[in-house]
Motif scaffolding. Structure first.
Motif, short mmCIF file in Angstrom:
data_model
loop_
_atom_site.label_atom_id
_atom_site.label_comp_id
_atom_site.label_asym_id
_atom_site.label_seq_id
_atom_site.Cartn_x
_atom_site.Cartn_y
_atom_site.Cartn_z
N PRO A 239 -5.33 6.70 4.21
CA PRO A 239 -6.75 6.83 4.23
C PRO A 239 -7.24 5.79 3.12
O PRO A 239 -8.39 5.54 3.15
CB PRO A 239 -7.04 8.23 3.55
CG PRO A 239 -5.49 8.68 2.93
CD PRO A 239 -4.49 7.74 3.60
N TYR A 240 -6.39 5.12 2.13
CA TYR A 240 -6.87 4.45 1.38
C TYR A 240 -5.72 3.26 1.09
O TYR A 240 -4.63 3.45 1.55
CB TYR A 240 -7.24 4.83 0.00
CG TYR A 240 -6.06 5.85 -0.62
CD1 TYR A 240 -5.03 5.02 -1.52
CD2 TYR A 240 -5.65 7.00 -0.15
CE1 TYR A 240 -3.81 5.90 -1.80
CE2 TYR A 240 -4.56 7.66 -0.85
CZ TYR A 240 -3.67 7.14 -1.38
OH TYR A 240 -2.53 7.57 -2.07
N HIS B 151 -3.10 1.26 -0.93
CA HIS B 151 -2.40 1.38 -2.28
C HIS B 151 -2.67 -0.08 -2.88
O HIS B 151 -2.60 -0.99 -2.55
CB HIS B 151 -0.85 1.28 -1.93
CG HIS B 151 -0.47 2.47 -1.65
ND1 HIS B 151 -0.36 3.77 -2.32
CD2 HIS B 151 0.42 2.92 -0.80
CE1 HIS B 151 0.25 4.88 -1.79
NE2 HIS B 151 0.52 4.34 -0.56
N GLY C 122 -5.53 -0.85 -3.90
CA GLY C 122 -6.88 -1.46 -3.59
C GLY C 122 -7.03 -2.32 -2.31
O GLY C 122 -5.94 -2.61 -1.81
N ASP C 123 -8.05 -2.64 -1.62
CA ASP C 123 -8.18 -3.55 -0.59
C ASP C 123 -7.51 -4.73 -0.65
O ASP C 123 -7.14 -5.25 0.62
CB ASP C 123 -9.60 -3.49 -0.17
CG ASP C 123 -10.25 -2.13 0.44
OD1 ASP C 123 -9.49 -1.41 0.54
OD2 ASP C 123 -11.55 -1.99 0.29
#
Length: 189
Positions: free
Chosen positions: A146-147, A149, A151-152
Motif C-alpha cells: 500500500p506504500y 518502502h 518512499g516513492d
C-alpha cells in the motif's frame, strides 16, 4: 519508529546497497584476472544467474506484501543461489586466480542475502509461522504494497544504482567473454 521499520531501513539503505557494491568489487576482480581468457563465458553466465536469483526475491519484497508465496520464493531463491555459488567457486578455482579481495566480496555476496532473508522472516514472523505450520490457505497471491518502502523515489534510485554497479558491468563481462570465445575458439565457453 518501530523495530520492524528500523530493520526495513537497515535492509534498504545498508544491506541492499552493500550487496551491489560487493557485486561491483567482484566484477572488478573478474576483470583483473581476465576471466574471458580463463574460466570464460560459463562462469560469467553463472554470475548473471546468481544476480537474477537474488533480484527476483528483492523485487518481490519491495513491490508486494510478504505472504507465504513470497517467503517460499525467497527461501528457494536463497537455497538455489547458495548451490550455484558453490558450483561457481568449484568451477572457477582451478581455472583462474581468486584473490583475497574476491574472496571478501564473495563473503558479502553470500552472507548479505542470508541476513536479509532472516530479517524478512523476523519482520514477517506471523507469515513464517503460517509457512512452517503449512497454513497456506489464501497465501498464494501477489498483493501490492500500500506504500513504497523507502518512499516513492527509493525503487527508481535503487534500480538505477544496481544498473550502474551490477547489471551493466556483468552485461559487459558476458559480452566480453562471448566475443573472446567467438574470436578465440580454443578459449573455454
Amino acid at each position: 519508529m518501530q523495530t520492524s521499520q528500523l530493520l526495513i531501513q537497515l535492509m534498504l539503505y545498508v544491506f541492499l546497497p552493500l550487496w551491489g557494491i560487493a557485486g561491483f568489487v567482484d566484477w572488478c576482480c573478474h576483470r583483473a584476472t581476465r576471466i574471458e581468457y580463463t574460466s570464460g563465458l560459463r562462469e560469467s553466465l553463472i554470475h548473471s544467474l546468481m544476480g537474477i536469483q537474488m533480484a527476483v526475491p528483492i523485487l518481490l519484497c519491495l513491490l508486494f506484501q510478504v505472504n507465504v508465496l513470497i517467503m517460499l520464493i525467497c527461501i528457494v531463491a536463497w537455497l538455489a543461489h547458495e548451490a550455484v555459488a558453490h558450483y561457481d567457486v568449484h568451477y572457477a578455482a582451478p581455472k583462474r586466480h581468486i584473490s583475497v579481495w574476491e574472496m571478501h566480496a564473495h563473503n558479502y555476496l553470500a552472507t548479505l542475502p542470508l541476513y536479509m532473508l532472516l530479517l524478512i522472516v523476523v519482520i514477517n514472523y506471523p507469515v513464517f509461522v503460517k509457512l512452517i505450520s503449512f497454513n497456506w490457505q489464501g497465501e498464494f497471491y501477489l498483493q501490492r504494497m500500500p506504500y513504497a518502502h523507502g518512499g516513492d523515489s527509493y525503487l527508481p534510485y535503487y534500480l538505477g544504482f544496481m544498473a550502474v554497479v551490477c547489471v551493466l558491468p556483468y552485461l559487459e563481462e558476458n559480452l566480453r567473454c562471448l566475443f573472446t570465445a567467438l574470436k578465440h575458439p580454443q578459449v573455454r565457453l
